[in-house]
Structure formats: structure tokens, C-alpha cells
Write a protein that holds these residues in place. Structure first.
Motif, PDB file in Angstrom:
ATOM      1  N   ASP A 117      63.581 -16.168  31.397  1.00 59.04           N
ATOM      2  CA  ASP A 117      64.026 -14.855  30.933  1.00 59.04           C
ATOM      3  C   ASP A 117      63.213 -14.209  31.490  1.00 59.04           C
ATOM      4  O   ASP A 117      62.410 -13.268  31.022  1.00 59.04           O
ATOM      5  CB  ASP A 117      64.111 -14.920  29.412  1.00 59.04           C
ATOM      6  N   PRO A 118      63.185 -13.883  33.056  1.00 59.43           N
ATOM      7  CA  PRO A 118      62.545 -12.759  33.628  1.00 59.43           C
ATOM      8  C   PRO A 118      62.614 -11.592  33.249  1.00 59.43           C
ATOM      9  O   PRO A 118      63.844 -11.353  32.952  1.00 59.43           O
ATOM     10  CB  PRO A 118      62.723 -13.231  35.139  1.00 59.43           C
ATOM     11  N   THR A 312      61.592  -7.960  23.891  1.00 57.97           N
ATOM     12  CA  THR A 312      62.701  -8.738  24.661  1.00 57.97           C
ATOM     13  C   THR A 312      62.687 -10.255  23.944  1.00 57.97           C
ATOM     14  O   THR A 312      63.218 -11.096  24.766  1.00 57.97           O
ATOM     15  CB  THR A 312      61.982  -9.089  26.135  1.00 57.97           C
ATOM     16  N   LYS A 314      63.694 -13.415  22.039  1.00 56.58           N
ATOM     17  CA  LYS A 314      64.956 -14.050  22.223  1.00 56.58           C
ATOM     18  C   LYS A 314      65.065 -14.848  20.483  1.00 56.58           C
ATOM     19  O   LYS A 314      63.967 -15.212  20.369  1.00 56.58           O
ATOM     20  CB  LYS A 314      65.369 -14.988  23.234  1.00 56.58           C
ATOM     21  N   GLY A 360      50.986 -11.986  30.688  1.00 54.41           N
ATOM     22  CA  GLY A 360      50.405 -10.873  29.655  1.00 54.41           C
ATOM     23  C   GLY A 360      49.313 -11.592  28.881  1.00 54.41           C
ATOM     24  O   GLY A 360      50.075 -12.685  28.330  1.00 54.41           O
TER      25      GLY A 360
END
Ligand code: SAM
Length: 641
Positions: A117-118, A312, A314, A360
Motif C-alpha cells: 500500500d505505497p 492511511t 487499512k 518510518g
């Protein structure tokens, strides 16, 4: 050929015998960077990118605790019959290009399912709000420069750099996939048309399986916009080998029975039954096979039970469908843009092995916490799970930088560090240990592959005192444990204030001009407490002081936070862990840990009495604290039992 009417070079007459090159081009997506100056395809050289990984932590909790408390039999019994293998899942911190190349040696052709999921929104960045203390206040976490670098690499030339970044990674991922493997690439309207072309190129059109539309029906929309609200993402699925991929067809309940005409064969021909008998139709009500449009809710920020601070993130039910569909129990599942760790959490719950990577620090910390919490839950439910290790490429990244950019020269390293630190190099210094000056203080730069030790600290402090100085900045990549406490003692003894400054990794960035923040390292103090009945050798650890480094706090918030950090440093602790039998040069072993969650903001400052030493003697305990920004600090303690 005809002569040019304006008298220049003769014009070329194109014809079937001499076709124009454009007439012969095949369909191809071209982006800047795909070909080099000579028109050759730029290929990736995995061997040049691969580097050894460093295992920095092992997480086996609460198995360790069970072991310490003699509960292991019970635990082992509870999982008997579903024996797990000895595989240790992996959470890797680093740029996934290097991570992928480094995994090839061990995992080429061995990963059964890849979900990625870039980032796909050019406007999105890594800045986020993180809660501190009881969570009533939040502070903005700036993007780390490493994240900033990745962001610029990805979007610096907009779609061109994005496509090149994706092309390189997809090519390496294909190498890692097993024969029965498939890849799911999650994109949205920004880039899905381009990424489909890229995937066709890397995986070939005949391996295309599905374009899945994820319809997140519960998203709140801004009705003032002059367009239809966007409410779906696209997931492109390709197999590695045509037809060989694992596919467990998902099923779901029907909303309502479907009316279907009955048919009969007449002379070998199928005809529907029509007639007065009233039996011409049937009703199908059994579960239906899920098609390529998935109606699954998305996570809302208000949903604090599930969200982990990642905009972001999911939902697990969405990933569960993918993992179940594309893999079987025991298969190896990977996500190289893992964010908050949803893929690993789902894979763990479903008995799959997993590998996850992210660059990250906050993502790695969030995933680690999430997986530890899941291990605890599975343990309580007497369900099996696997241990995992945290790896990084940090030290090797530096060696690579040294070889590639600094051409191995230590003086060049020193010069670059001093330049970013905005210090003057000292020519003809009174001691070889004094390398620069900044605002009246001396500067010392430790070696690129060095660890700044107590002995070095003493030698530097003595050199400063002899040169008549009173303050020195010690810039180093790594510091011996507990050095900050030791330097306070040196300060009292020699009258030299020592400021320990970790060199930010961000200076390794290609083409970097502006200096990243250089901030003093965090201070952590803790003490062992021998508890329980005498002679039982049970030890707890008590945190006594923490002063965070505030390296990732944006300038505008820094002053206010400095004051709070001094007043109530514990508010900045997000997670802490203890290794009761720490060995130098071995990964940190999580024997015990406590952490804040978004729901429960409390944090223990004394570990539970979980550890009992089998033998009397002196043991080394290592305490690791991770602050709310995802940065960690460790200290070691000696305990005699
Ligand atoms: C959209 S998020 C993934 C969210 C994730 N699916 C979840 O459920 O939390 C994308 C992630 O990719 C990471 N990322 C971006 N570029 C990267 C790179 N070059 N290497 C590794 N991770 C990268 C970012 O740090 C971010 O955490």
C-alpha cells in the motif's frame, strides 16, 4: 530522398520500405529515468544494493514470561497439535529498496503473498499528531528527515520519480515471490492507470488476475465539491507464474435470494422452462463467491478502538480477505510499506508467517507495539503465535555512505559533519581530539564506525580542560550506554560541560544542503529493585528519570515542549521494555514491557515482578524507552542477587 526546399539537409522520405521509427513503436510506458543517456534500460543491480541486516531486538513475549514463571508447560500444551515452526517473523526498518535487495539472498522465490500500500498522494506527508501523557494534549510529530528524503525521492519529479521508485521495487518483489505467489498492489485514482502499466511490464499481462475495487461506503464526504465523492481504491493482483497462484475463493452471504430461470436440455440444446406449471424459476440463497467489488467500511479517525494514529491505516477485515484468499496457513506473507502493521497483524492471527518493512521509525514502533499486543492477546486466548525480530540496516547504511560518497576518508566525514553542524573546523588544534569550534565551545567528531565510550569522553574532556575550554559538543553516531550520566560526573570533576549529540542519519541524504536538527540525546535513568521474599532473586526495574530528545518536534512547538519535558519527562514515554539478562553485542530481548495505547493512556513506571534469576551473581539489565515520536534510548543497570 528529396532535397529540402529551404536548402538544408535533404528531407527523409518515409515509406513502407523506410518506415518512420514512431510507426514502429510498441505500447510502452516511458518515464524520465527509465532509460540512460545512451538509450539503454536502467537495470537494477540487487547485488550492489544488498547489505547485511542487523537484528536489534527479539520479541517473544509473553512466552518469555511464561518460561520465567514455569508456565511454559501449560502454554505449550495449549498449542499442542498446532505446533509452530521455528521461523521468526521480521519487522525491518529501512528503505525498502535496500531491504528487498538484502532479503533476496535468503528469500528469493520464497514469499507467497505480497500486499503493498505505497503512498500515492503527492500532497500527503509523514507529519502527524501524537498524544503525550494522558492523551489530553497532542503534539505534532514532524516528518523525520529520512522520511522526508524518501518522500522527495518518490515525488521529487512527480509521477516520473514515483514510477521509477515503484518500478525498481516491483522488480525486486517479483524475484522474492514463490511460484505459487501473487502480489496485491493497493492504489487509487492518482496513479492506478500508471501502476497497471508498470505491473504489466514487470509481471506480464498474462499474469494479471484482478482489478479489485474497494468501495469504502462509510466515508464522510464534502458535498460542496463539484464532482462525485471519491469512495474507492483499486487493488491490482498479479501472479508470479500463470495459473500457479494460491487462490481460496472468498464467499459472502447474499443480501437476498436471486431468482434464476430453470433450464432443460432439448435435443442437446439448453432451453429455459417456461410453462404453466409455475416451476420455471428457482431461488438461489446459498453464499455467493465474492466478486471484484468489495464493500468494506474504512476506518474513521473517531474510531479510537482500532486506529493507531496512521491516517492511511487499512481495516483488518479488508486485509483478512486478501490474506485468506492469496495464502494458506504457514505461508509467508510480506508487506514492504507496512505503516501501522495491519498486514502482519492479520497474518499473525491467521497463522501465516510474515515479513514487514517501513522506513518510518514511527511506523516501526507502531507495528512493534501492535504485534506485541496481539501476541499477548493470543497468549491469553491460548492461541499459537510466532516470535518476531526487529532488524535494521542503519549501521550498514552508514558504511555504504562512507564507501560510496565519502570514498572512505575519515577527514571528509569530519568535515561534512562539522559543516552540517555549522561549526568551524579547527586548524592547528591544541589536541587531535579537538576538531572544531562553535559559539565558544569545542567540537569533537567521533569516527564514522565508532562508538563513543567513557574512555573517549574522559580523554576529550581532559583535552578541553587543558585547552582552557569549558564546554564541548561530542558528535557521534553511537554512544556507549549510560554515557550521559557518566558525563555529568566528568563535568563535576573537570569543570567541562559535555553535550552529547547524536549525528542525524539524515546527513547521508544525497544532495542535502540544509542541516537537519542536531539535538542532545535523551537522558534515561532507572534502578533495579530486588523484590519478593529474601533469597528468591526476583527483580523489578524502576524508571527514575527521562528527558526526551525532542528531535522530531517542529521548531514552533519546541520551546513550550522543552519546559514540559523537564517538568514531566515520563509523559513523553510511549513504551518501555526490559531485557533482564542483556549481553553486549546481542539483540535486545523483550522480557517485559509496558506501553500506552490510544484507549488506555496509563503507563507503569515500575516493571511487574516478573523476573527471577536462576543463579545468584551479578547480572546486566538493559532498559529501553521509546518516546512518543518513536525514538528509542537505552541504559544498562547492574544487579547483584
Ligand atoms: C499508505 S502507508 C501504509 C499503511 C498501511 N497499509 C497500514 O495499514 O497502516 C505507506 C507507508 O509506506 C512507507 N514508505 C514510503 N516509502 C517507503 C520506502 N521507500 N521504504 C519503506 N517504506 C516506505 C511510509 O513510511 C508509510 O508508513
Amino acid at each position: 530522398m528529396s532535397s529540402n526546399p529551404e536548402g538544408g539537409a535533404p528531407a527523409v522520405r518515409w515509406s513502407p520500405a523506410n518506415p518512420h521509427p514512431l510507426s514502429q513503436l510498441k505500447t510502452e510506458l516511458v518515464w524520465e529515468g527509465k532509460y540512460d543517456e545512451y538509450g539503454r534500460r536502467r537495470e537494477i543491480d540487487p547485488a550492489a544494493l544488498a547489505m547485511p541486516m542487523q537484528r536489534i531486538e527479539t520479541v517473544d513475549e509473553p512466552r518469555q514470561r511464561a518460561e520465567a514463571q514455569g508456565e511454559l508447560d501449560l502454554f505449550e500444551k495449549s498449542v499442542a497439535g498446532r505446533k509452530r515452526d521455528a521461523f521468526r517473523n521480521r519487522l525491518i526498518w529501512g528503505d525498502n529498496k535496500l531491504v528487498l535487495a538484502s532479503l533476496l539472498k535468503e528469500f528469493k522465490g520464497r514469499i507467497d503473498l505480497i500486499y503493498i500500500d505505497p503512498p500515492f498522494d503527492v500532497g500527503a506527508d509523514f507529519t502527524m499528531d501524537v498524544p503525550i501523557g494522558d492523551g489530553k494534549e497532542t503534539v505534532e510529530k514532524d516528518q523525520s528527515i529520512l522520511e522526508h528524503v524518501a518522500y522527495t525521492d518518490t515525488w521529487g519529479k512527480n509521477t516520473d520519480s514515483y514510477l521509477h521508485m515503484m518500478y525498481e521495487r516491483l522488480t525486486l518483489m517479483k524475484e522474492l515471490l514463490s511460484e505459487k505467489g501473487s502480489i496485491f498492489v493497493h492504489v487509487d485514482w492518482h496513479v492506478c492507470h500508471f501502476v497497471r502499466c508498470l505491473l504489466d511490464q514487470v509481471f506480464f499481462p498474462e499474469n494479471f488476475l484482478n482489478e479489485i475495487v474497494w468501495y469504502y461506503y462509510n466515508k464522510l464526504h464534502d458535498s460542496r465539491k463539484k464532482l462525485l465523492p471519491r469512495a474507492h481504491d483499486v487493488i491490482l493482483r498479479y501472479s508470479k507464474v500463470q495459473g500457479a497462484h494460491t487462490h481460496n475463493a472468498p464467499k459472502e452471504k447474499r443480501d437476498e435470494p436471486v431468482k434464476k430461470l430453470k433450464y432443460k436440455k432439448v435435443d442437446g440444446q439448453i432451453q429455459n422452462i417456461i410453462g404453466p406449471d409455475g416451476k420455471a424459476v428457482t431461488y438461489i440463497s446459498e453464499d455467493r463467491t465474492v466478486d471484484d467489488v468489495w464493500r468494506i467500511r474504512c476506518l474513521q479517525p473517531a474510531n479510537i478502538e482500532e486506529t493507531l494514529g496512521f491516517s492511511t491505516q487499512k481495516p483488518e477485515d479488508f486485509l483478512e480477505r486478501i490474506v485468506r484468499m492469496g495464502s494458506n496457513e504457514g505461508d509467508l506473507v510480506a508487506d514492504f510499506f507496512c505503516g501501522s502493521g495491519t498486514t502482519g497483524a492479520v497474518a499473525e492471527r491467521l497463522g501465516r508467517r510474515w515479513i514487514m518493512a517501513d522506513l518510518g521509525r514511527f511506523a516501526i514502533h507502531t507495528s512493534r507495539k501492535r504485534l506485541i499486543e496481539l501476541q499477548r492477546k493470543l497468549h491469553e486466548e491460548k492461541q499459537p503465535y510466532r516470535a518476531f525480530d526487529v532488524h535494521n540496516l542503519g549501521r550498514y547504511e552508514r558504511q555504504w555512505w562512507q564507501k560510496d560518497r565519502l570514498k572512505g576518508a575519515e577527514e571528509e566525514h569530519r568535515r561534512v559533519v562539522l559543516e552540517f553542524f555549522k561549526a568551524e573546523p579547527l586548524a592547528g588544534a591544541p589536541s587531535p581530539l579537538l576538531h572544531g569550534r562553535k559559539a565558544g565551545a569545542f567540537c569533537y567528531v567521533d569516527a564514522i564506525d565508532g562508538l563513543f565510550t567513557r574512555q573517549e569522553a574522559r580523554a576529550v574532556a581532559s583535552a578541553v580542560a587543558q585547552a582552557g575550554g569549558r564546554e564541548v559538543y561530542c558528535l557521534a553516531w553511537e554512544f556507549e550506554m549510560e554515557l550521559r550520566q557518566h558525563c555529568l560526573a566528568l563535568e563535576a570533576e573537570l569543570g567541562v560541560r559535555m553535550k552529547l549529540i547524536p549525528i542525524p542519519r539524515e546527513i547521508m541524504e544525497k544532495n542535502r544542503k540544509s542541516p537537519p536538527p542536531f539535538l542532545e540525546m535523551a537522558l534515561l535513568e532507572a534502578e533495579p529493585v530486588v523484590s519478593g521474599p529474601k533469597g528468591q532473586r526476583t527483580v523489578e526495574v524502576k524508571l527514575t528519570k527521562f528527558l526526551p530528545s525532542l528531535a522530531e518536534v517542529p521548531g514552533k512547538e519546541l520551546e513550550a515542549l522543552k519546559e514540559r519535558a523537564v517538568r514531566s519527562g515520563f509523559d513523553f514515554i510511549d513504551f518501555w521494555a526490559v531485557d533482564f539478562d542483556w549481553q553486549p553485542n546481542q539483540p535486545f530481548h523483550h522480557d517485559w514491557q509496558d506501553y500506552r495505547t490510544r484507549k488506555d493512556r496509563s503507563l507503569k513506571t515500575v516493571s511487574d515482578a516478573v523476573h527471577t534469576y536462576a543463579k545468584p551473581g551479578t547480572h546486566t539489565i538493559c532498559v529501553k524507552v521509546v518516546d512518543v515520536f518513536g525514538c528509542d534510548t537505552s541504559t544498562t543497570l547492574e544487579v547483584r542477587v
